[in-house]
Scaffold this active site. Structure first.
Site, PDB file in Angstrom:
ATOM      1  N   HIS A   1       0.801  -1.165   0.046  1.00 26.38           N
ATOM      2  CA  HIS A   1       0.045  -0.023  -0.163  1.00 26.38           C
ATOM      3  C   HIS A   1       0.987   1.349  -0.018  1.00 26.38           C
ATOM      4  O   HIS A   1       1.789   1.344   0.550  1.00 26.38           O
ATOM      5  CB  HIS A   1      -0.892   0.033   1.262  1.00 26.38           C
ATOM      6  CG  HIS A   1      -1.850  -1.225   1.432  1.00 26.38           C
ATOM      7  ND1 HIS A   1      -2.191  -1.636   2.585  1.00 26.38           N
ATOM      8  CD2 HIS A   1      -2.320  -2.143   0.379  1.00 26.38           C
ATOM      9  CE1 HIS A   1      -2.936  -2.504   2.262  1.00 26.38           C
ATOM     10  NE2 HIS A   1      -3.024  -2.920   1.028  1.00 26.38           N
TER      11      HIS A   1
ATOM     12  N   LYS B   1       6.537   5.861   7.593  1.00 28.61           N
ATOM     13  CA  LYS B   1       5.490   5.077   8.715  1.00 28.61           C
ATOM     14  C   LYS B   1       6.648   4.762   9.746  1.00 28.61           C
ATOM     15  O   LYS B   1       7.833   4.176   9.032  1.00 28.61           O
ATOM     16  CB  LYS B   1       5.238   3.849   8.167  1.00 28.61           C
ATOM     17  CG  LYS B   1       3.811   4.143   7.037  1.00 28.61           C
ATOM     18  CD  LYS B   1       3.219   2.912   6.410  1.00 28.61           C
ATOM     19  CE  LYS B   1       2.048   3.456   5.458  1.00 28.61           C
ATOM     20  NZ  LYS B   1       1.425   2.459   4.779  1.00 28.61           N
TER      21      LYS B   1
ATOM     22  N   TYR C   1       1.903   1.504  14.002  1.00 24.55           N
ATOM     23  CA  TYR C   1       2.676   2.282  13.217  1.00 24.55           C
ATOM     24  C   TYR C   1       1.959   3.729  13.040  1.00 24.55           C
ATOM     25  O   TYR C   1       0.988   4.089  13.211  1.00 24.55           O
ATOM     26  CB  TYR C   1       2.611   1.714  11.829  1.00 24.55           C
ATOM     27  CG  TYR C   1       1.623   1.596  10.804  1.00 24.55           C
ATOM     28  CD1 TYR C   1       1.155   2.540   9.891  1.00 24.55           C
ATOM     29  CD2 TYR C   1       0.759   0.405  10.942  1.00 24.55           C
ATOM     30  CE1 TYR C   1       0.145   2.304   9.155  1.00 24.55           C
ATOM     31  CE2 TYR C   1      -0.205   0.096  10.261  1.00 24.55           C
ATOM     32  CZ  TYR C   1      -0.702   1.138   9.384  1.00 24.55           C
ATOM     33  OH  TYR C   1      -1.700   0.960   8.562  1.00 24.55           O
TER      34      TYR C   1
ATOM     35  N   ASP D   1      -6.245  -6.023  -1.967  1.00 24.83           N
ATOM     36  CA  ASP D   1      -4.873  -6.552  -2.439  1.00 24.83           C
ATOM     37  C   ASP D   1      -4.665  -7.402  -3.521  1.00 24.83           C
ATOM     38  O   ASP D   1      -3.869  -7.489  -4.302  1.00 24.83           O
ATOM     39  CB  ASP D   1      -4.518  -6.904  -1.002  1.00 24.83           C
ATOM     40  CG  ASP D   1      -3.980  -5.953   0.147  1.00 24.83           C
ATOM     41  OD1 ASP D   1      -4.051  -4.976  -0.295  1.00 24.83           O
ATOM     42  OD2 ASP D   1      -3.987  -6.446   1.283  1.00 24.83           O
TER      43      ASP D   1
END
Length: 181
Positions: A62, A71, A131, A168
């Site tokens: 992603h 991140k 995250y 996905d």
């Protein structure tokens, strides 16, 4: 903290200093001053995300075409194989990927800067992943690169086919993806 540089210099694995005794352990998962001084990365995190997934779930790859997110990732329960793919066309490491095992046991963190696609595979029975992101989630600019793109040749440690979301499964190969200049 100690920093492990990957074959993509901007992607960093961070090993915190853990203080453990017979009562348990303590460590600073994030300290702005130490992070910015020791990594040279000065950023503001604006959002914290927490996911829980079962074994063989593969999330990714992603990224956001606008409002790209840096991140800082860690597994707080279980073990994951975490992957970063450089999708910056002008980068000397464009199309290259790196993967690291992150777990509640090893307590390592992974810094993935903006301009990278990100994904992970759950290796344990379950995994919870926390995250921090440097920009807000923007669903209109969310994109997915195909997790098994043969041009990326990611060596996912799979023992069975992964469990994928519809999003996905519909990812695009890097060659066809909308990416950064």
């Amino acid at each position: 903290m100690s920093i492990v540089y990957s074959k993509i210099p901007e992607v960093l694995q961070i090993e915190p200093q853990v203080f453990a005794d017979d009562r348990g352990f303590f460590f600073e998962a994030y300290n702005y001053q130490k992070f910015s001084i020791e990594t040279g990365i000065v950023t503001n995190f604006v959002q914290d995300n927490h996911s829980c997934s079962k074994q063989n779930v593969l999330r990714g790859l992603h990224y956001q075409i606008q409002q790209p997110q840096g991140k800082l990732i860690r597994a707080v329960v279980g073990t994951i194989f975490d992957v970063a793919v450089d999708i910056r066309k002008s980068s000397p490491t464009f199309g290259k990927c790196v993967g690291f095992e992150l777990s509640a046991k090893n307590k390592r963190l992974l810094w993935i800067p903006p301009g990278f696609a990100h994904g992970f595979l759950v290796l344990s029975e379950i995994a919870e992943v926390l995250y921090k992101t440097t920009d807000y989630y923007a669903p209109q600019s969310d994109r997915t690169i195909l997790w098994n793109d043969p041009d990326l040749a990611i060596d996912w440690p799979l023992t069975t086919p992964p469990i994928l979301s519809a999003k996905d499964q519909a990812g695009k190969p890097l060659k066809a993806a909308e990416i950064f200049d």
